[in-house]
Write an enzyme that holds these catalytic residues in place. Structure first.
Site, short mmCIF file in Angstrom:
data_model
loop_
_atom_site.label_atom_id
_atom_site.label_comp_id
_atom_site.label_asym_id
_atom_site.label_seq_id
_atom_site.Cartn_x
_atom_site.Cartn_y
_atom_site.Cartn_z
N GLN A 91 10.52 31.56 50.56
CA GLN A 91 11.20 30.25 50.67
C GLN A 91 12.08 30.25 51.92
OE1 GLN A 91 12.64 28.87 46.45
NE2 GLN A 91 12.74 31.11 46.55
N ILE A 93 13.31 30.62 55.85
CA ILE A 93 12.80 30.10 57.14
C ILE A 93 13.03 31.10 58.26
CG2 ILE A 93 13.16 27.72 56.38
CD1 ILE A 93 15.62 27.58 58.24
N HIS A 109 8.45 26.93 52.71
CA HIS A 109 9.44 25.91 53.07
C HIS A 109 9.58 25.76 54.58
CE1 HIS A 109 11.56 26.26 48.90
NE2 HIS A 109 10.42 25.60 48.84
N SER A 177 17.46 32.22 43.29
CA SER A 177 18.22 31.74 42.13
C SER A 177 17.33 31.01 41.14
CB SER A 177 19.34 30.79 42.59
OG SER A 177 18.76 29.65 43.22
N LEU A 202 20.46 40.00 42.64
CA LEU A 202 21.85 40.50 42.54
C LEU A 202 22.44 40.18 41.17
CD1 LEU A 202 23.93 41.92 44.34
CD2 LEU A 202 24.84 39.67 44.95
C1 BV8 Z 1 8.39 19.14 46.00
C2 BV8 Z 1 14.73 23.85 53.33
C3 BV8 Z 1 6.47 17.90 45.29
C4 BV8 Z 1 14.67 24.98 54.22
C5 BV8 Z 1 14.68 23.90 50.94
C6 BV8 Z 1 13.85 17.99 38.87
C7 BV8 Z 1 13.19 19.03 38.23
C8 BV8 Z 1 12.29 19.83 38.93
C9 BV8 Z 1 12.05 19.61 40.28
C10 BV8 Z 1 12.72 18.60 40.90
C11 BV8 Z 1 13.61 17.78 40.21
N1 BV8 Z 1 14.11 16.88 41.09
C12 BV8 Z 1 13.55 17.09 42.33
C13 BV8 Z 1 12.70 18.13 42.22
C14 BV8 Z 1 11.89 18.71 43.27
C15 BV8 Z 1 12.76 19.52 44.23
C16 BV8 Z 1 13.65 20.49 43.49
O1 BV8 Z 1 13.20 21.53 43.05
N2 BV8 Z 1 14.95 20.15 43.40
C17 BV8 Z 1 15.85 21.03 42.69
C18 BV8 Z 1 17.20 21.04 43.40
C19 BV8 Z 1 15.96 20.55 41.25
N3 BV8 Z 1 11.82 20.25 45.05
C20 BV8 Z 1 11.29 19.68 46.15
O2 BV8 Z 1 11.61 18.59 46.56
C21 BV8 Z 1 10.20 20.48 46.85
N4 BV8 Z 1 9.06 19.62 47.06
O3 BV8 Z 1 8.72 19.30 44.85
O4 BV8 Z 1 7.28 18.40 46.38
C22 BV8 Z 1 5.51 18.97 44.88
C23 BV8 Z 1 5.64 19.61 43.64
C24 BV8 Z 1 4.71 20.57 43.27
C25 BV8 Z 1 3.68 20.93 44.14
C26 BV8 Z 1 3.60 20.29 45.37
C27 BV8 Z 1 4.51 19.31 45.74
C28 BV8 Z 1 10.66 20.97 48.21
C29 BV8 Z 1 11.67 22.05 48.03
C30 BV8 Z 1 12.04 22.65 49.37
C31 BV8 Z 1 13.41 22.23 49.73
N5 BV8 Z 1 13.83 22.92 50.95
N6 BV8 Z 1 15.19 24.35 52.05
C32 BV8 Z 1 16.05 25.42 54.59
O5 BV8 Z 1 16.89 24.58 54.91
O6 BV8 Z 1 16.24 26.62 54.53
S1 BV8 Z 1 15.18 24.59 49.49
C33 BV8 Z 1 16.26 25.87 49.76
O7 BV8 Z 1 16.56 26.42 48.46
C34 BV8 Z 1 15.71 27.03 50.55
O8 BV8 Z 1 14.35 26.91 50.91
C35 BV8 Z 1 15.88 28.19 49.61
O9 BV8 Z 1 14.99 29.18 49.81
C36 BV8 Z 1 15.66 27.49 48.33
C37 BV8 Z 1 15.97 28.24 47.08
O10 BV8 Z 1 17.23 28.87 47.23
P1 BV8 Z 1 17.26 30.48 47.15
O11 BV8 Z 1 16.39 31.02 48.23
O12 BV8 Z 1 16.96 30.90 45.76
O13 BV8 Z 1 18.74 30.76 47.55
P2 BV8 Z 1 20.02 30.67 46.57
O14 BV8 Z 1 21.23 30.73 47.43
O15 BV8 Z 1 19.85 29.51 45.63
O16 BV8 Z 1 19.93 31.99 45.69
C38 BV8 Z 1 20.03 33.25 46.31
C39 BV8 Z 1 19.85 34.29 45.21
O17 BV8 Z 1 19.89 35.59 45.84
C40 BV8 Z 1 20.95 34.27 44.16
O18 BV8 Z 1 20.34 34.35 42.89
C41 BV8 Z 1 21.77 35.53 44.46
O19 BV8 Z 1 22.24 36.14 43.28
C42 BV8 Z 1 20.75 36.42 45.10
N7 BV8 Z 1 21.32 37.38 46.06
C43 BV8 Z 1 22.37 37.19 46.91
N8 BV8 Z 1 22.57 38.31 47.64
C44 BV8 Z 1 21.62 39.21 47.25
C45 BV8 Z 1 20.82 38.61 46.25
N9 BV8 Z 1 19.81 39.26 45.65
C46 BV8 Z 1 19.55 40.52 46.07
N10 BV8 Z 1 20.28 41.16 47.02
C47 BV8 Z 1 21.31 40.54 47.63
N11 BV8 Z 1 22.01 41.19 48.57
#
Ligand code: BV8
Length: 228
Positions: A91, A93, A109, A177, A202
């Site tokens: 996910q 970039i 993504h 997450s 984590l």
């Molecule tokens: C789509 C852009 C249709 C790039 C991103 C209601 C229910 C379900 C779905 C939806 C809904 N309403 C809307 C939706 C769809 C929506 C969605 O999911 N919304 C969410 C908020 C509910 N999704 C979309 O719109 C997607 N498109 O659905 O199209 C479709 C459907 C099916 C099939 C085809 C088409 C498009 C989603 C893409 C959005 N773009 N980013 C950028 O700017 O970077 S999302 C963004 O969040 C990033 O890409 C990122 O990767 C992604 C997820 O976040 P994480 O990577 O998990 O990062 P986060 O900070 O959240 O977590 C980090 C984790 O690491 C934590 O758990 C932490 O504990 C851990 N950690 C931290 N440090 C460490 C560690 N682990 C290990 N070691 C460490 N040191």
């Protein structure tokens, strides 16, 4: 890994955290300074393209300055040594998986170091800022946007991902997450097809209950230990 032939790995921002790249949903995370609707949606880009271009210009510069960590390098080794099917869906970039030696990487993504021309649809490797409106190398139009999948946009190569999940014997999720779909649903798809599922993170994630096993800790420790 006995009985395992086909592996699918999903990574999120957590695997790059120890390389100094901010995650999204930590208290000091990326979105802190901006509501996500402002900087990671087509509507936000249409409303204020300069703000969104600056947000990604800043991320692009940070990516170029970051280095792969032991987690990226361990996955790179696994990819090069694994004779079966292997797909590293990220996910993220950043290009730290590639610089860590991985080859079979799929950026669902998009990529921070890629730019996409809205006029001619060409994509170009891009390490410079986009906010000054550079001309597209293919068509000359000043219509370049970040090559990023925003909320509401279709993630890249979903068919290839679904096909790999259908054949996977092992699905491993690292540093995510489980907040964003369709990525957050991959574990259930893999499990439904008979794959074993492992989460390395984590902390507990929104999807931990869907995994056969969850190991908690830093990716730079957990991933090399798992690959070894
Ligand atoms: C789509 C852009 C249709 C790039 C991103 C209601 C229910 C379900 C779905 C939806 C809904 N309403 C809307 C939706 C769809 C929506 C969605 O999911 N919304 C969410 C908020 C509910 N999704 C979309 O719109 C997607 N498109 O659905 O199209 C479709 C459907 C099916 C099939 C085809 C088409 C498009 C989603 C893409 C959005 N773009 N980013 C950028 O700017 O970077 S999302 C963004 O969040 C990033 O890409 C990122 O990767 C992604 C997820 O976040 P994480 O990577 O998990 O990062 P986060 O900070 O959240 O977590 C980090 C984790 O690491 C934590 O758990 C932490 O504990 C851990 N950690 C931290 N440090 C460490 C560690 N682990 C290990 N070691 C460490 N040191």
């Amino acid at each position: 890994m006995t009985g395992i032939r086909n592996i699918v790995i999903l990574t999120g921002a957590g695997i790059s955290a120890e390389s100094g790249l901010k995650t999204f949903r930590a208290e000091d995370g990326l979105w802190e300074n901006h509501p996500v609707e402002e900087v990671a949606t087509p509507e936000g880009f249409a409303r204020d393209p300069a703000l969104v271009q600056r947000f990604y210009d800043e991320r692009r510069a940070q990516i170029s300055a970051a280095q792969p960590n032991p987690a990226h390098e361990a996955l790179g080794r696994l990819d090069r040594e694994w004779s079966g099917d292997f797909l590293l869906v990220t996910q993220n970039i950043d290009d730290l998986h590639e610089r860590g030696g991985a080859r079979r990487v799929l950026h669902m993504h998009g990529e921070g170091l890629s730019a996409w021309c809205r006029a001619c649809d060409a994509r170009h490797r891009w390490e410079e800022p986009l906010s000054h409106g550079p001309a597209c190398p293919s068509c000359g139009e000043a219509a370049m946007r970040p090559d990023i999948v925003w909320f509401g946009e279709m993630p890249y190569q979903m068919d290839r991902i679904f096909d790999a999940l259908a054949r996977a014997d092992l699905f491993v999720s690292i540093g995510t997450s489980g907040a964003v779909y369709p990525a957050a649903g991959f574990v259930q798809q893999a499990a439904a097809n008979g794959a074993r599922t492992l989460e390395l993170n984590l902390e507990e994630s929104l999807g931990s209950r869907n995994f056969d096993e969850t190991r908690l800790g830093a990716a730079s420790e957990l991933v090399p230990a798992w690959v070894a």
